[in-house]
Write an enzyme that holds these catalytic residues in place. Structure first.
Site, PDB file in Angstrom:
ATOM      1  N   ALA A  74       0.842  -1.203   0.000  1.00 17.46           N
ATOM      2  CA  ALA A  74       0.000   0.000   0.000  1.00 17.46           C
ATOM      3  C   ALA A  74       0.874   1.249   0.000  1.00 17.46           C
ATOM      4  O   ALA A  74       0.762   2.115   0.864  1.00 17.46           O
ATOM      5  CB  ALA A  74      -0.921  -0.016   1.223  1.00 17.46           C
ATOM      6  N   VAL A 122       5.121  -4.207  -4.101  1.00 19.12           N
ATOM      7  CA  VAL A 122       5.995  -4.035  -2.931  1.00 19.12           C
ATOM      8  C   VAL A 122       7.268  -3.306  -3.342  1.00 19.12           C
ATOM      9  O   VAL A 122       7.574  -3.185  -4.538  1.00 19.12           O
ATOM     10  CB  VAL A 122       6.353  -5.395  -2.290  1.00 19.12           C
ATOM     11  CG1 VAL A 122       5.094  -6.108  -1.808  1.00 19.12           C
ATOM     12  CG2 VAL A 122       7.121  -6.275  -3.263  1.00 19.12           C
ATOM     13  N   PRO A 125      13.992  -2.306  -3.330  1.00 18.99           N
ATOM     14  CA  PRO A 125      15.120  -1.379  -3.169  1.00 18.99           C
ATOM     15  C   PRO A 125      16.447  -1.958  -3.671  1.00 18.99           C
ATOM     16  O   PRO A 125      16.511  -3.125  -4.055  1.00 18.99           O
ATOM     17  CB  PRO A 125      15.183  -1.176  -1.657  1.00 18.99           C
ATOM     18  CG  PRO A 125      14.587  -2.406  -1.070  1.00 18.99           C
ATOM     19  CD  PRO A 125      13.555  -2.870  -2.056  1.00 18.99           C
ATOM     20  N   THR A 126      17.472  -1.143  -3.630  1.00 18.40           N
ATOM     21  CA  THR A 126      18.810  -1.607  -3.997  1.00 18.40           C
ATOM     22  C   THR A 126      19.356  -2.454  -2.848  1.00 18.40           C
ATOM     23  O   THR A 126      19.193  -2.099  -1.684  1.00 18.40           O
ATOM     24  CB  THR A 126      19.728  -0.384  -4.238  1.00 18.40           C
ATOM     25  OG1 THR A 126      19.086   0.478  -5.177  1.00 18.40           O
ATOM     26  CG2 THR A 126      21.073  -0.808  -4.778  1.00 18.40           C
ATOM     27  N   GLU A 149       5.305  10.657  -9.334  1.00 14.70           N
ATOM     28  CA  GLU A 149       4.789  11.232  -8.091  1.00 14.70           C
ATOM     29  C   GLU A 149       4.551  12.725  -8.288  1.00 14.70           C
ATOM     30  O   GLU A 149       5.275  13.389  -9.021  1.00 14.70           O
ATOM     31  CB  GLU A 149       5.774  10.973  -6.945  1.00 14.70           C
ATOM     32  CG  GLU A 149       5.708   9.532  -6.491  1.00 14.70           C
ATOM     33  CD  GLU A 149       6.729   9.213  -5.419  1.00 14.70           C
ATOM     34  OE1 GLU A 149       7.084  10.104  -4.630  1.00 14.70           O
ATOM     35  OE2 GLU A 149       7.176   8.054  -5.384  1.00 14.70           O
ATOM     36  N   LEU A 196      12.547  -0.424 -16.953  1.00 11.13           N
ATOM     37  CA  LEU A 196      13.916  -0.017 -16.606  1.00 11.13           C
ATOM     38  C   LEU A 196      14.448   0.959 -17.660  1.00 11.13           C
ATOM     39  O   LEU A 196      15.105   1.949 -17.340  1.00 11.13           O
ATOM     40  CB  LEU A 196      14.838  -1.238 -16.534  1.00 11.13           C
ATOM     41  CG  LEU A 196      14.589  -2.238 -15.411  1.00 11.13           C
ATOM     42  CD1 LEU A 196      15.611  -3.359 -15.452  1.00 11.13           C
ATOM     43  CD2 LEU A 196      14.653  -1.554 -14.045  1.00 11.13           C
ATOM     44  N   ALA A 244      15.679   4.828 -17.281  1.00 16.69           N
ATOM     45  CA  ALA A 244      17.057   5.147 -17.668  1.00 16.69           C
ATOM     46  C   ALA A 244      17.076   6.323 -18.654  1.00 16.69           C
ATOM     47  O   ALA A 244      17.866   7.254 -18.520  1.00 16.69           O
ATOM     48  CB  ALA A 244      17.722   3.920 -18.288  1.00 16.69           C
ATOM     49  N   LEU A 287      14.724   8.662 -19.038  1.00 15.30           N
ATOM     50  CA  LEU A 287      14.283   9.901 -18.385  1.00 15.30           C
ATOM     51  C   LEU A 287      15.412  10.500 -17.557  1.00 15.30           C
ATOM     52  O   LEU A 287      15.700  11.696 -17.627  1.00 15.30           O
ATOM     53  CB  LEU A 287      13.064   9.619 -17.496  1.00 15.30           C
ATOM     54  CG  LEU A 287      11.770   9.309 -18.243  1.00 15.30           C
ATOM     55  CD1 LEU A 287      10.704   8.780 -17.295  1.00 15.30           C
ATOM     56  CD2 LEU A 287      11.257  10.556 -18.972  1.00 15.30           C
ATOM     57  N   CYS A 345      13.103   5.879  -7.667  1.00 12.15           N
ATOM     58  CA  CYS A 345      13.244   4.969  -8.814  1.00 12.15           C
ATOM     59  C   CYS A 345      14.459   5.170  -9.709  1.00 12.15           C
ATOM     60  O   CYS A 345      15.111   4.192 -10.072  1.00 12.15           O
ATOM     61  CB  CYS A 345      11.993   5.056  -9.668  1.00 12.15           C
ATOM     62  SG  CYS A 345      10.536   4.466  -8.789  1.00 12.15           S
TER      63      CYS A 345
END
Ligand code: NAI
Length: 477
Positions: free
Chosen positions: A8, A85, A88-89, A162, A218, A222, A224, A273
């Site tokens: 969420a 979900v 992350p790195t 966002e 991906l 990349a 952008l 991202c």
């Protein structure tokens, strides 16, 4: 039909709210292991700030949109399960600092397998490395007890940005659905396409094979990020030559092959991202032996680091090579306007850089909480996306103040740094702020949103990113 979404967050919440709004006959349940987040989704203060989101949630919540921590029940009952979900790195082990950490993804897959008593379409909404669907397929198949249950995996990467998420979801440039080229794969694709077709014209719903869909996400990020790093690289050259990066951007942007969007030079890109996905892309390239391709894309991240470092050095050198004990007002901490998200925001590196040189930073942001800012400035690199991260003691924080009033941040400050392009910064009374500041008073506009000529008239020494330098700065540099 019932849809469940695991996760969420910034993607799961808004996307499912839009699905619920546009498909009133579908029951949509967003589940998360984070109780606090679910509680907030069920309250009047949503866990994320996104223009227009609250109105949609309010309209659908309790009707056909629900937020719950009962993952087992809702995932078990669903026909379609979106997995949104965090990815992350990795922070340790093989691929640390580059590869995507799929712990949360795998956890979600194991959960789906363990509670499924009916066949399901499992949709990758999270951004994942190419070929993740293959691995997830194995986890699902091998962990499900019921031999009659079939899983069909689709890749449906999310392209929302966002700050404009609701508009992006309402009128997306395109929706991409990837799936297997088998009879059941094509049927699953059609099922998901028919959900989106409730409000998106069919010609904007693209279908592809699984690997193309995974790689397209991906690649999009990349490209952008590369545009930002490209114009930022030119901004450094502008400052050295007397060219103006906005004039250069305008001149090249009118070429229809280049286009005018995403050409604003700035203190650097941020967000959860771009960096993560490029590092992930580089890691995938290295894994298949494409070292040169990995190095090529890695430069986009290096240039972004350079831009943030360059900004810090510009501030310090302009202020007579020392910021020790000087109060510096930081206007904006979010990685861009209209969001409270601070993941990988350039403000973190800029604040840390200034503090390391002895500055006392005083931060003002209209949407970010003090707790979040303190947490960000004390967290180790890449650790922001771990929900269970606990704040470590950091000497950094002794030199950080967070205020809820922009004028208070400027009081007695030697400089103001604009790090987020919030609209309200444009309408401040800079004469009044100037009067409160220590002289000479500096403004470092990391977003080029202010009226620089007017600021100079007031008496500020102005650094405008990628623009001809204030004579005072040239001498001081
Ligand atoms: P987020 O961190 O805001 O949300 C992820 C949520 O998943 C968290 O609330 C976490 O508690 C929950 N979660 C983790 N494991 C779980 C489990 N096993 N069961 C239930 N809940 C679990 O992340 P965000 O920003 O929504 O990103 C999600 C994915 O979407 C990432 O892969 C990201 O790269 C991708 N994405 C993000 C975009 C953005 O603008 N934030 C845009 C497009 C894609």
């Amino acid at each position: 039909m019932k849809i469940a979404c695991i996760g969420a967050g910034y993607v799961g919440g808004p996307t499912m709210a839009m699905v619920a709004l546009k498909c009133p006959e579908i029951e949509v349940v967003v589940v998360d292991i984070n109780e606090e987040r679910i509680k907030a989704w069920n309250s009047d203060k949503l866990p994320i700030y996104e223009p227009g989101l609250f109105e949609v949630v309010k309209e659908c919540r309790g009707r056909n949109l629900f937020f719950s921590t009962d993952t087992k029940k809702h995932v078990g009952e669903a026909d379609i399960v979106f997995v949104s979900v965090n990815t992350p790195t990795k922070t340790h082990g093989i691929g640390a600092g580059k590869a995507a950490d799929l712990t949360y993804w795998e956890g979600a897959a194991r959960l789906i397998a363990s509670v499924s008593t009916s066949s399901k379409i499992v949709v990758e909404k999270s951004t994942v490395p190419v070929k993740t669907a293959e691995a997830i397929g194995k986890v699902l198949k091998r962990n499900c007890q019921d031999p009659n249950v079939q899983f069909e995996i689709l890749s449906n990467p999310e392209f929302l940005a966002e700050g404009t998420a609701m508009e992006d979801l309402r009128h997306p440039d395109r929706v991409l659905v990837g799936g297997a080229d088998t009879e059941s794969g094509r049927k699953a694709i059609e099922t998901l396409v028919s959900v989106y077709a409730h409000w998106i014209p069919r010609e904007r719903i693209l279908t592809a094979n699984l690997w193309s869909a995974e790689l397209a996400k991906l690649t999009a990020n990349a490209f952008l990020a590369q545009r930002i790093s490209s114009i930022n690289a030119i901004s450094a050259l502008c400052e050295a030559t007397g060219a103006d990066v906005q004039q250069v951007a305008h001149a090249i942007g009118t070429d229809s092959r280049i286009g005018s969007k995403f050409l604003n030079a700035s203190v650097g890109f941020g967000g959860s991202c771009f960096q993560k996905d490029i590092l992930n892309l580089c890691y995938v390239c290295e894994s298949v032996g494409l070292k040169e391709v990995a190095e090529y894309w890695y430069q986009v991240v290096s240039m972004n680091d350079f831009q943030k470092q360059r900004f810090v050095e510009r501030v310090i050198s302009a202020m007579f090579n020392t910021v020790s004990q000087k109060k510096i007002a930081i206007y904006g901490f979010a990685f861009k306007k209209d969001t409270g998200d601070t993941r990988e925001t350039p403000a973190i590196d800029v604040c840390k850089g200034l503090i390391r040189d002895g500055a006392k930073v005083c931060v003002y942001d209209p949407e970010v909480t003090p707790e979040q800012i303190f947490r960000d400035l004390s967290a180790p690199k890449f650790e922001w996306d771990r929900p269970n991260y606990s704040r470590s003691h950091s000497h950094m924080l002794e030199n950080v103040q967070v205020v809820s009033d922009s004028a208070a941040a400027a009081e007695g400050a030697h400089a103001i740094c604009i790090l987020t392009e919030w609209d309200e910064f444009k309408s401040y009374n800079y004469q009044a702020l100037y009067d409160k500041m220590t002289k000479p008073a500096f403004i470092f506009d990391g977003r080029n949103i202010l009226d620089h000529a007017k600021l100079r008239e007031i008496g500020f020494i102005v650094y405008a990113l990628g623009k001809p330098l204030d004579p005072f700065l040239v001498k001081g540099y």
